[in-house]
Design a protein around this motif. Structure first.
Motif, short mmCIF file in Angstrom:
data_model
loop_
_atom_site.label_atom_id
_atom_site.label_comp_id
_atom_site.label_asym_id
_atom_site.label_seq_id
_atom_site.Cartn_x
_atom_site.Cartn_y
_atom_site.Cartn_z
N GLU A 42 0.83 -1.20 0.00
CA GLU A 42 0.00 0.00 0.00
C GLU A 42 0.86 1.26 0.00
OE1 GLU A 42 -3.12 0.12 -0.36
OE2 GLU A 42 -3.91 -1.85 0.15
N VAL A 43 2.01 1.19 0.66
CA VAL A 43 2.92 2.34 0.69
C VAL A 43 3.39 2.67 -0.73
CG1 VAL A 43 5.13 3.21 1.53
CG2 VAL A 43 3.67 1.86 3.05
N GLU A 44 3.70 1.64 -1.51
CA GLU A 44 4.13 1.87 -2.89
C GLU A 44 3.02 2.48 -3.73
OE1 GLU A 44 7.74 -1.37 -3.37
OE2 GLU A 44 5.85 -1.75 -4.40
N LEU A 45 1.77 2.09 -3.46
CA LEU A 45 0.66 2.72 -4.17
C LEU A 45 0.56 4.21 -3.82
CD1 LEU A 45 -2.15 0.01 -3.95
CD2 LEU A 45 -0.98 0.81 -6.00
N ALA A 46 0.84 4.53 -2.56
CA ALA A 46 0.83 5.95 -2.18
C ALA A 46 1.91 6.71 -2.93
CB ALA A 46 1.03 6.07 -0.67
N TYR A 47 3.10 6.09 -3.11
CA TYR A 47 4.15 6.74 -3.89
C TYR A 47 3.68 6.97 -5.33
CZ TYR A 47 7.38 5.21 -0.15
OH TYR A 47 8.01 5.00 1.05
N PHE A 48 3.08 5.94 -5.93
CA PHE A 48 2.63 6.03 -7.32
C PHE A 48 1.58 7.11 -7.48
CE2 PHE A 48 -0.11 4.12 -10.80
CZ PHE A 48 0.74 4.52 -11.83
N ASN A 49 0.69 7.20 -6.53
CA ASN A 49 -0.37 8.22 -6.58
C ASN A 49 0.20 9.62 -6.60
OD1 ASN A 49 -3.25 8.88 -6.44
ND2 ASN A 49 -2.80 9.66 -4.39
N ASN A 50 1.39 9.78 -6.01
CA ASN A 50 2.03 11.09 -5.91
C ASN A 50 3.06 11.34 -7.00
OD1 ASN A 50 1.49 12.77 -3.18
ND2 ASN A 50 1.13 10.58 -2.82
N GLY A 51 3.27 10.37 -7.88
CA GLY A 51 4.27 10.54 -8.93
C GLY A 51 5.66 10.18 -8.51
N GLY A 52 5.81 9.46 -7.39
CA GLY A 52 7.12 9.04 -6.91
C GLY A 52 7.29 9.33 -5.43
N ILE A 53 8.37 8.79 -4.89
CA ILE A 53 8.57 8.90 -3.46
C ILE A 53 8.89 10.32 -3.00
CG2 ILE A 53 11.01 8.23 -3.61
CD1 ILE A 53 10.64 6.77 -0.96
N LEU A 54 9.67 11.05 -3.80
CA LEU A 54 10.08 12.39 -3.36
C LEU A 54 8.90 13.37 -3.39
CD1 LEU A 54 13.64 12.61 -4.98
CD2 LEU A 54 12.97 11.78 -2.72
N PRO A 55 8.08 13.39 -4.44
CA PRO A 55 6.88 14.23 -4.38
C PRO A 55 5.95 13.84 -3.24
CG PRO A 55 7.32 13.57 -6.64
CD PRO A 55 8.24 12.77 -5.77
N TYR A 56 5.87 12.54 -2.95
CA TYR A 56 5.04 12.08 -1.84
C TYR A 56 5.51 12.70 -0.52
CZ TYR A 56 3.80 8.78 1.93
OH TYR A 56 3.39 8.23 3.11
N VAL A 57 6.81 12.67 -0.29
CA VAL A 57 7.34 13.22 0.96
C VAL A 57 7.09 14.71 1.04
CG1 VAL A 57 9.46 13.65 2.26
CG2 VAL A 57 9.06 11.40 1.23
N ILE A 58 7.29 15.43 -0.08
CA ILE A 58 7.04 16.87 -0.09
C ILE A 58 5.61 17.17 0.32
CG2 ILE A 58 6.78 18.88 -1.61
CD1 ILE A 58 9.23 17.92 -3.13
N ARG A 59 4.66 16.47 -0.26
CA ARG A 59 3.24 16.76 0.03
C ARG A 59 2.91 16.44 1.49
NH1 ARG A 59 2.74 14.60 -5.40
NH2 ARG A 59 2.20 16.34 -6.79
N GLN A 60 3.48 15.38 2.03
CA GLN A 60 3.19 15.06 3.42
C GLN A 60 3.80 16.11 4.37
OE1 GLN A 60 0.94 12.83 3.82
NE2 GLN A 60 1.11 12.43 1.62
N LEU A 61 5.02 16.55 4.05
CA LEU A 61 5.63 17.57 4.91
C LEU A 61 4.88 18.88 4.84
CD1 LEU A 61 9.42 16.87 4.28
CD2 LEU A 61 8.20 16.63 6.44
N MET A 62 4.31 19.19 3.68
CA MET A 62 3.56 20.43 3.55
C MET A 62 2.33 20.46 4.46
SD MET A 62 3.67 21.34 -0.48
CE MET A 62 2.57 22.73 -0.18
N LYS A 63 1.84 19.28 4.81
CA LYS A 63 0.64 19.22 5.64
C LYS A 63 0.94 19.39 7.12
CE LYS A 63 -1.63 16.25 2.26
NZ LYS A 63 -2.14 14.90 1.94
N GLN A 64 2.24 19.43 7.46
CA GLN A 64 2.58 19.59 8.87
C GLN A 64 2.31 21.01 9.33
OE1 GLN A 64 3.23 16.79 10.39
NE2 GLN A 64 2.99 15.93 8.35
#
Length: 995
Positions: free
Chosen positions: A973-995
């Motif tokens: 499921e974690v890999e699906l979350a990466y794919f939904n975001n266009g990759g792992i680095l965009p995923y991390v950026i979006r999560q950090l922005m929500k802090q």
């Protein structure tokens, strides 16, 4: 003697997304993993406590992470954070509240100090009261503790914990588990692109109107600059300074960028050039063994972007090499997916015979384990023989794990470990904390107590008394040759057909003599003549017994009147400044200098091919007479072409043997029967005359290796040297990209990035960029080695005024995506079926039928707005893990790879870069399905990520009417979350922005 004895559901993903919306829940720092993992309801009306906001407020009052303080001394640490006590108390109240929600809160307990008070709190494995844990290998217990501490129900689940506890039954099933290492280790070649990505992520945060300073490594990152120094100057007292000046001339831009990173990012320590080799610095200084962060105790573990990160396993720290994408993911708090490994138990008994070195032992172990088969497994050493091995000996064995194929070669912590920690300057209180924690958590081996029987996947046993002096070569580390058989083996190699053990030199050519003039002095070379003799590499230069042993050989040779021939390129490159101190104190460095082994620098040098040029007269003698010249080095790899282009025979040997072979001037010698040379009295001098006894070595080690040497060396390690300190770098938190730079370039990963995830993407009417068969490795895919003069990368450099002589290597330009994208699939040995048998870095542009370089074809497709895919056979992406093997195809526009099977880490890296991995069904491949690569391919995927499941079937259709089913290789499921975001680095950026 060798003896061999649930897929997640989409509702879980949706629930996880609610949690991720409020916190990243990704760091393996003490607080973030325990305390940011509370299940959070989006309708509760309560704003969750944010670990990151607490951590940021803490950072305002405390120096950058523990690199800003002396972690070795708790007293020093307390003094430096005393001013921020109110902040810390508030922080600790917050995390205590969150701790109450941890799934394993019942085993969270205090570790008392012997004199009263407590060291901190920890997750107690014995408190689980599960008898299966008592039988687990120590290396698996480290994985178990990490899973428990990081359990959040999404990235790490209770099911993952159970898999590890049930290791004996689950490991044979090749189950996957998440692992979150405690820290990340980088060297400069691999560290530059990692820091480039972090800098680009900060720009992305700014462009999205968020705080760029949220982008920081979430676990400690140590970067040691050690891969850039070359042996340009040798046999000179000024060699260190001269080679460093050349190193800075070649790498000034890269070094300045890394220096900027060291000040711009929290949690990052950069160790400047000239300090030592990354793995020796890690062993002597960086390795914590046990972390104590804000009162939470847990084992040190590390992944590094260098395969020999395993050296730290000798200290009882679990560590191994990974690719750049995995390292970046770990830096940013993401879990690594790994197969729960089998563990080979390696029992050691007896003791080494007189005169036998740790290098002889590791070459023997390497050969044994290669034969046994340990690829993808842990090896754990045990038995009474361990008490006979120093920590440095253990580290030598652990270092060569990649050569025997294991993920780790692990030595659990015991009294020998604790003694080494004290020797290297760790404080008494720190060592006491380490011992107390490991004993309390059943991770300490005390051979004075009865040993609980542990279960291993298979068993290997070695009596240390059976080890004999040896070397390995001429082309592979595991081709061990006993010293007494070396002459016969060499002659066999001359006769054998070309291969790992053969050069196919005609009989009539084997006695050829190449006479030449060396700076006015008559000289000659034969097949087997030694032209490079290098004491180099972390494998051996971290071991005082073999380094001082080399000094004793040099001393005895000087006293007997022997001298290394001047045309032999000799060098000594220690792995840390400590080596220099004990060689000087022992009085042996002057004898090494007399034999040409002056110190040339502190870095990897010859071991990674930075051996520098041979003298022109020597090079000419080799090439004009087709001489099979030899290099003898104390390194860990000797593949043909790696050490030097002109040394076809390369042998791995202990430092004392390096000196002995340099004195002999040839590998074509029987040391038992033939003299090394004639002494000053005209008498023959034999090997036995210059070889020290084990007692002689032990005495000089005892008197010369002292704790204050380690303390003084590492006290000011980050203060650097004058050249490093004179580098002018901006203090800005955002990097000022230079558009003219050909070394550092802003990557395009985040351009036009939106706040909302782009969602899943299918592939429509895609062309096949490349059609591969089986066993395409990351060496085929990833840019490596020199830049060919006719390649797209060369064209790019020449257009920017870079002369061919200044091209440098792909490795040195890893921080420039423009060059690396052009170098992807540029391997001259790559086989692409679209070329109908032609070998090389080109492909067919299907619409036009033109044959183009792969990059040029990919660019045409991108400019036309056309998707591309890759067809491949079995084991796609095998070999060393290389981040650019995934980054490069993504930059070329590849949307999916359809293969028979993937190498595990490379598949994960493709996911991390947003590329869809698909597997043909069993028994099918491109050939059986009649696919030529000239079709256009459509892969339909749902536009809503909640409708995609890990491992589901996907239909692939072609424009000529074919249709076939593939398995979608998003495995979690974690890999699906990466794919939904266009990759792992965009995923991390979006999560950090929500802090």
């Amino acid at each position: 003697m060798i003896a061999t004895k649930s897929s997640s559901t989409s509702p879980l993903l949706r629930a996880a997304r609610h949690r991720l919306a409020s916190t990243l829940s990704s760091s393996s720092t003490p607080t973030s993993r325990i305390y940011s993992s509370i299940p959070r309801s989006p309708v509760s009306g309560h704003r969750p406590i944010s670990y990151f906001s607490a951590l940021r407020s803490l950072r305002c009052a405390v120096p950058r992470w523990s690199h800003g303080v002396d972690w070795r001394s708790p007293v020093s640490l307390r003094a430096q954070i005393r001013t921020s006590t109110p902040v810390i108390e508030q922080f600790q109240r917050k995390i205590a509240t969150m701790a109450s929600e941890h799934p394993f809160k019942g085993i969270f307990t205090s570790l008392p100090k012997p004199g009263g008070g407590e060291f901190g709190k920890f997750y107690s494995l014995p408190a689980l009261n599960d008898p299966r844990i008592d039988k687990l290998p120590y290396s698996i217990r480290i994985l178990l503790e990490s899973a428990i501490r990081n359990c959040d129900g999404f990235q790490v689940t209770k099911e993952d914990v159970e898999k590890i506890i049930d290791w004996e039954n689950s490991a044979p099933k090749q189950v996957e588990i998440p692992f979150k290492p405690s820290r990340v280790l980088l060297q400069d070649f691999t560290g530059v692109p990692a820091v480039v990505d972090l800098a680009a992520m900060r720009d992305a945060m700014k462009n999205l109107s968020s705080d760029p300073n949220k982008i920081n490594p979430l676990v400690p990152v140590d970067l040691v600059i050690d891969h850039s120094v070359q042996v340009d100057v040798t046999r000179s007292e000024n060699a260190v300074q001269a080679n460093m000046e050349l190193e800075f001339q070649r790498n000034k831009e890269r070094f300045a960028f890394l220096k900027w990173g060291s000040t711009a990012f929290h949690n990052m320590l950069v160790v400047p050039p000239g300090s030592g080799i990354v793995h020796q610095v890690n062993l002597e200084y960086l390795g914590r063994v046990v972390f104590n962060r804000d009162g939470l105790l847990y084992p040190d573990s590390v992944v590094g972007t260098d395969s020999h990160t395993t050296m730290i396993d000798g200290l009882g720290v679990a560590g191994w090499g990974v690719g750049g994408i995995e390292a970046e993911a770990a830096m940013l708090g993401q879990p690594m997916s790994m197969v729960l490994p089998g563990v080979v138990g390696f029992k050691l008994s007896g003791k080494l015979r007189d005169g036998v070195t740790a290098t002889d032992l590791v070459l023997t172990v390497t050969q044994m384990l290669r034969k046994h088969g340990v690829v993808g497994k842990f090896v754990e050493f045990y038995g009474q023989g361990l008490g006979q091995l120093s920590l440095a000996d253990r580290a030598t064995i652990a270092n060569m794990s990649p050569e025997y194929g294991a993920t780790m070669g692990f030595f659990p912590v015991d009294h020998v470990t604790l003694d080494y920690l004290k020797l290297t300057g760790r404080s008494d209180e720190t060592v006491s904390m380490i011992e107390s924690y490991l004993r309390a958590n059943n991770m300490f081996v005390d051979y004075n107590e009865p040993q609980q029987e542990r279960v291993y996947s298979s068993y290997v046993e070695l009596d240390l008394s059976e080890v004999e002096p040896c070397i390995s070569g001429p082309k592979r580390p595991h081709d061990r040759v006993p010293l007494k058989e070396m002459k016969a083996d060499w002659n066999a190699c001359l006769n054998n057909k070309v291969g790992f053990k053969g050069f196919a030199v005609p009989k009539q050519e084997q006695d050829k003599v190449a006479n030449f003039s060396f700076h006015g002095q008559p000289a000659q070379l034969r097949h087997g003549s030694v032209v490079i003799a290098a004491i180099t590499s972390c494998t051996n230069t971290s071991n005082p017994s073999v380094m001082l042993g080399a000094g004793l050989v040099a001393k005895k040779a000087c006293e007997l009147g022997l001298e290394v021939k001047p045309w032999v390129k000799t060098s000594l490159a220690p792995g840390s400044g400590v080596v220099t101190k004990y060689l000087l104190k022992s009085g042996l460095q002057k004898y090494l200098n007399q034999q040409g082994f002056s110190i040339v620098g502190f870095g990897c040098t010859t071991c990674i091919g930075n051996s520098g040029d041979l003298d022109e007269s020597v090079s000419a003698a080799i090439t004009e007479n087709d001489i099979v010249a030899a290099a003898v080095l104390s390194g860990n790899r000797n593949f043909e072409g790696r050490v030097h282009p002109l040394t076809r025979a390369n042998y791995l040997a202990s430092p004392p043997l390096v000196v002995a072979y340099a004195l002999a001037g040839t590998v074509d010698i029987d040391f038992e029967k033939e003299p090394i040379g004639k002494g000053k009295d005209g008498q023959d001098v034999y090997f036995k005359d210059i070889w020290p006894t084990s007692e002689e070595v032990a005495q000089v080690v005892q008197s010369s290796v002292l704790p204050d040497m380690f303390q003084s060396t590492y006290k000011a390690i980050t203060q650097g040297n004058p050249m490093w300190n004179s580098l002018q770098v901006p203090e800005a938190s955002l990097y000022e990209w230079d558009p003219k730079s050909t070394y550092i370039h802003e990557p395009p990963y985040f351009k036009n990035m939106s706040l909302d995830p782009p969602g899943p993407h299918g592939v429509k009417d895609a062309y096949c960029l490349l059609n591969f068969g089986d066993s395409i490795t990351t060496d085929h895919i990833s840019p490596a080695g020199s830049i060919h003069k006719d390649s797209p990368a060369a064209k790019y450099l020449m257009e920017r005024g870079v002369e061919r002589k200044d091209f440098n290597s792909y490795g040195s330009r890893r921080g420039n995506d423009e060059i690396m994208a052009r170098g992807t699939f540029a391997n001259i040995r790559i086989v692409n079926k679209l070329l109908n048998g032609e070998v090389g870095p080109k492909t067919v542009h299907i619409p036009s039928g033109e044959k183009l370089y792969v990059f040029d074809a990919a660019t045409r497709y991108k400019e036309a707005g056309q998707d591309t895919i890759i067809l491949a056979g079995a084991e796609y992406g095998s070999g060393s893990s290389r981040d650019w093997a995934a980054k490069g195809p993504m930059l070329q526009g590849v949307k999916a790879v359809i293969a028979k099977s993937f190498e595990r880490i490379h598949r994960s890296n493709l996911v991390g870069m947003g590329i869809v991995p698909l597997c043909f069904k069993a028994g099918e491949d491109a050939d059986t399905l009649g696919l030529t690569g000239h079709e256009r391919y459509t892969i339909d995927l749902p536009s809503n990520i909640s409708e995609i499941r890990p491992g589901q079937d996907v239909i692939v259709k072609t424009d000529d009417g074919k249709s076939f089913t593939c398995t979608l290789r998003f495995d979690t499921e974690v890999e699906l979350a990466y794919f939904n975001n266009g990759g792992i680095l965009p995923y991390v950026i979006r999560q950090l922005m929500k802090q």
